[in-house]
Design a protein around this motif. Structure first.
Motif, mmCIF file in Angstrom:
data_model
loop_
_atom_site.group_PDB
_atom_site.id
_atom_site.type_symbol
_atom_site.label_atom_id
_atom_site.label_comp_id
_atom_site.label_asym_id
_atom_site.label_seq_id
_atom_site.Cartn_x
_atom_site.Cartn_y
_atom_site.Cartn_z
ATOM 1 N N ASP A 35 0.824 -1.214 0.000
ATOM 2 C CA ASP A 35 0.000 0.000 0.000
ATOM 3 C C ASP A 35 0.858 1.265 0.000
ATOM 4 O O ASP A 35 0.524 2.242 -0.664
ATOM 5 N N ARG A 36 1.968 1.239 0.752
ATOM 6 C CA ARG A 36 2.808 2.445 0.849
ATOM 7 C C ARG A 36 3.414 2.794 -0.509
ATOM 8 O O ARG A 36 3.430 3.962 -0.912
ATOM 9 N N LEU A 37 3.887 1.779 -1.238
ATOM 10 C CA LEU A 37 4.499 2.051 -2.531
ATOM 11 C C LEU A 37 3.445 2.441 -3.575
ATOM 12 O O LEU A 37 3.689 3.308 -4.411
ATOM 13 N N LEU A 38 2.289 1.815 -3.513
ATOM 14 C CA LEU A 38 1.242 2.174 -4.463
ATOM 15 C C LEU A 38 0.739 3.603 -4.204
ATOM 16 O O LEU A 38 0.402 4.327 -5.139
ATOM 17 N N ALA A 39 0.701 4.000 -2.926
ATOM 18 C CA ALA A 39 0.320 5.376 -2.602
ATOM 19 C C ALA A 39 1.372 6.351 -3.124
ATOM 20 O O ALA A 39 1.045 7.443 -3.626
ATOM 21 N N LEU A 40 2.645 5.973 -3.032
ATOM 22 C CA LEU A 40 3.717 6.821 -3.547
ATOM 23 C C LEU A 40 3.646 6.894 -5.074
ATOM 24 O O LEU A 40 3.903 7.943 -5.673
ATOM 25 N N TYR A 41 3.280 5.777 -5.699
ATOM 26 C CA TYR A 41 3.098 5.750 -7.158
ATOM 27 C C TYR A 41 1.975 6.704 -7.570
ATOM 28 O O TYR A 41 2.107 7.473 -8.526
ATOM 29 N N GLN A 42 0.870 6.689 -6.813
ATOM 30 C CA GLN A 42 -0.237 7.600 -7.104
ATOM 31 C C GLN A 42 0.217 9.054 -6.962
ATOM 32 O O GLN A 42 -0.109 9.910 -7.795
ATOM 33 N N LYS A 43 0.986 9.321 -5.908
ATOM 34 C CA LYS A 43 1.493 10.676 -5.705
ATOM 35 C C LYS A 43 2.429 11.069 -6.843
ATOM 36 O O LYS A 43 2.425 12.221 -7.304
ATOM 37 N N GLY A 44 3.245 10.102 -7.293
ATOM 38 C CA GLY A 44 4.146 10.374 -8.413
ATOM 39 C C GLY A 44 3.388 10.762 -9.662
ATOM 40 O O GLY A 44 3.819 11.640 -10.421
ATOM 41 N N LYS A 45 2.230 10.130 -9.898
ATOM 42 C CA LYS A 45 1.397 10.487 -11.056
ATOM 43 C C LYS A 45 0.764 11.859 -10.866
ATOM 44 O O LYS A 45 0.756 12.691 -11.780
ATOM 45 N N ASP A 46 0.237 12.089 -9.667
ATOM 46 C CA ASP A 46 -0.452 13.352 -9.397
ATOM 47 C C ASP A 46 0.475 14.552 -9.477
ATOM 48 O O ASP A 46 0.051 15.652 -9.830
ATOM 49 N N LYS A 47 1.740 14.354 -9.140
ATOM 50 C CA LYS A 47 2.678 15.476 -9.018
ATOM 51 C C LYS A 47 3.499 15.735 -10.281
ATOM 52 O O LYS A 47 4.455 16.507 -10.250
ATOM 53 N N GLN A 48 3.155 15.101 -11.387
ATOM 54 C CA GLN A 48 3.881 15.393 -12.627
ATOM 55 C C GLN A 48 3.651 16.856 -13.031
ATOM 56 O O GLN A 48 2.566 17.400 -12.834
ATOM 57 N N TRP A 49 4.660 17.479 -13.600
ATOM 58 C CA TRP A 49 4.563 18.888 -14.006
ATOM 59 C C TRP A 49 5.437 19.143 -15.216
ATOM 60 O O TRP A 49 6.297 18.340 -15.562
ATOM 61 N N ASP A 50 5.207 20.266 -15.859
ATOM 62 C CA ASP A 50 5.904 20.620 -17.094
ATOM 63 C C ASP A 50 6.926 21.716 -16.789
ATOM 64 O O ASP A 50 6.560 22.830 -16.397
#
Length: 370
Positions: A35-50
């Protein structure tokens, strides 16, 4: 203009090839994960920027003082060489040092991108593959941003430092799947975070402050990923296997400590290498800088379970043992908050400008009607 035209010293060949070792691993379990890594993966997707839009590239930068570096922190300050330098020479020195620092950041980010891709390939767990895929994109963005800053704002690059290259080489050649984590996520990323943070918190120049704050927001997640994955894995290793990894950490820390001197810059100002090394070692600022650089590495190494007697002794000898009790979680929260505060400040200023433009247009229209 080609990047190769901007190098102060020519790199050793146009391409550096590191032979790949180890196996590519596939997982057929697609619906399970930590769960901890999947939550970090979700955060990694949410925090993408240009990087082309979040950073204000219209800000002007003085290439001869891109970071607002005080005289006192320059290695030559107070030496016989400094007494002979003109103001133009001092500006050139600042430009070279800034170029050297950000060039190492750039090369390190390309190394991080390659290591993250290697982790996607070799790590056995799908949740770790998912997160590493987001990190690969993050590192590509960082390399893009540092490259743009060097090309457009400083106009000068330095080749990769020999010791950084050596650590990357050791990390990538190792066939064990956890070594890209240890070499990159813990050592190189940890060191980079501390170096970024020191410049971010001391520079009065808005563009490098933006760049470093936004990059650090990503890097905090990367270190968290390495901690989670390695802590779980290292609990399963034998004492012999743990000692092998501790030896790698010790050697890597020595390499990184020795690469921070910027001797290449002094050599380009006509100072013989031996004297340049001696002057660097005498710098009080360098001694402080070195200790701060390990503020992210030592507590992380301790947290993942590499804290044997020999490693502790190495950190005592380096004078950084006490950093093992630092709070990484607190540092990472601060990294997030600083980036978010910069966003709020910038967007509030932009909103105020838009409101002022609208009000001015209304007033102009009213004046024409009357």
């Amino acid at each position: 203009m080609s990047t190769h035209d901007l190098y102060v010293n020519a790199p050793a060949g146009p391409v550096w090839e590191v032979p790949a070792a180890g196996a590519a691993r596939f997982s057929w379990d697609y619906d399970d994960g930590r769960d901890r890594l999947l939550a970090l993966y979700q955060k990694g997707k949410d925090k993408q920027w240009d990087g082309a839009t979040r950073i204000d590239w219209s800000i002007e930068v003085d290439p001869y003082d891109p970071l607002g570096t005080p005289d006192e922190v320059l290695t030559l300050h107070g030496t016989r060489h400094w007494a002979k330098m003109t103001e133009k020479n001092k500006g050139d020195l600042r430009r070279h040092y800034s170029s050297w620092q950000f060039s190492q950041f750039l090369h390190g980010e390309q190394g991080a991108m390659v290591c993250a891709a290697r982790i996607v390939e070799s790590v056995p767990d799908l949740d770790a593959k998912f997160y590493s895929a987001t990190q690969t994109m993050d590192e590509a963005r960082h390399a893009e941003i540092y490259g743009r800053f060097l090309h457009e704002k400083i106009g000068m690059l330095y080749p990769i430092n020999d010791n950084l290259r050596g650590l990357l080489d050791d990390t990538l050649r190792d066939s064990r799947w956890d070594m890209p984590y240890l070499g990159m996520q813990v050592l190189i990323e940890g060191l980079a975070l501390a170096a970024f943070g020191m410049i971010r918190d001391t520079t009065d120049k808005p563009l490098p402050k933006q760049i470093l704050a936004y990059v650090m927001q990503d890097e905090a997640r990367h270190v968290a990923f390495g901690r989670m994955a390695l802590r779980d894995y290292y609990r399963q290793l034998t004492d012999t296997e743990l000692r092998e990894r501790e030896e790698f950490v010790i050697e890597g820390c020595h390499l990184m400590r020795d690469r921070l001197r910027g001797v290449e810059v002094l050599e380009n100002f006509g100072i013989p290498r031996k004297e340049a090394e001696e002057l660097s070692e005498q710098s009080e600022f360098l001694h402080l800088f070195r200790k701060l650089l390990f503020s992210r590495i030592v507590p992380c190494v301790k947290d993942i379970g590499l804290w044997g007697e020999r490693l502790q002794k190495a950190y005592l000898d380096m004078g950084v043992f006490d950093l093992g009790d630092s709070s990484l979680d607190l540092l990472m929260r601060q990294d997030e908050e600083i980036a978010e505060a910069l966003d709020r400040e910038r967007f509030a200023a932009e909103e105020a400008e838009r409101v002022a433009e609208v009000e001015a247009a209304i007033e102009e229209g009213a004046a024409e009607v009357s």
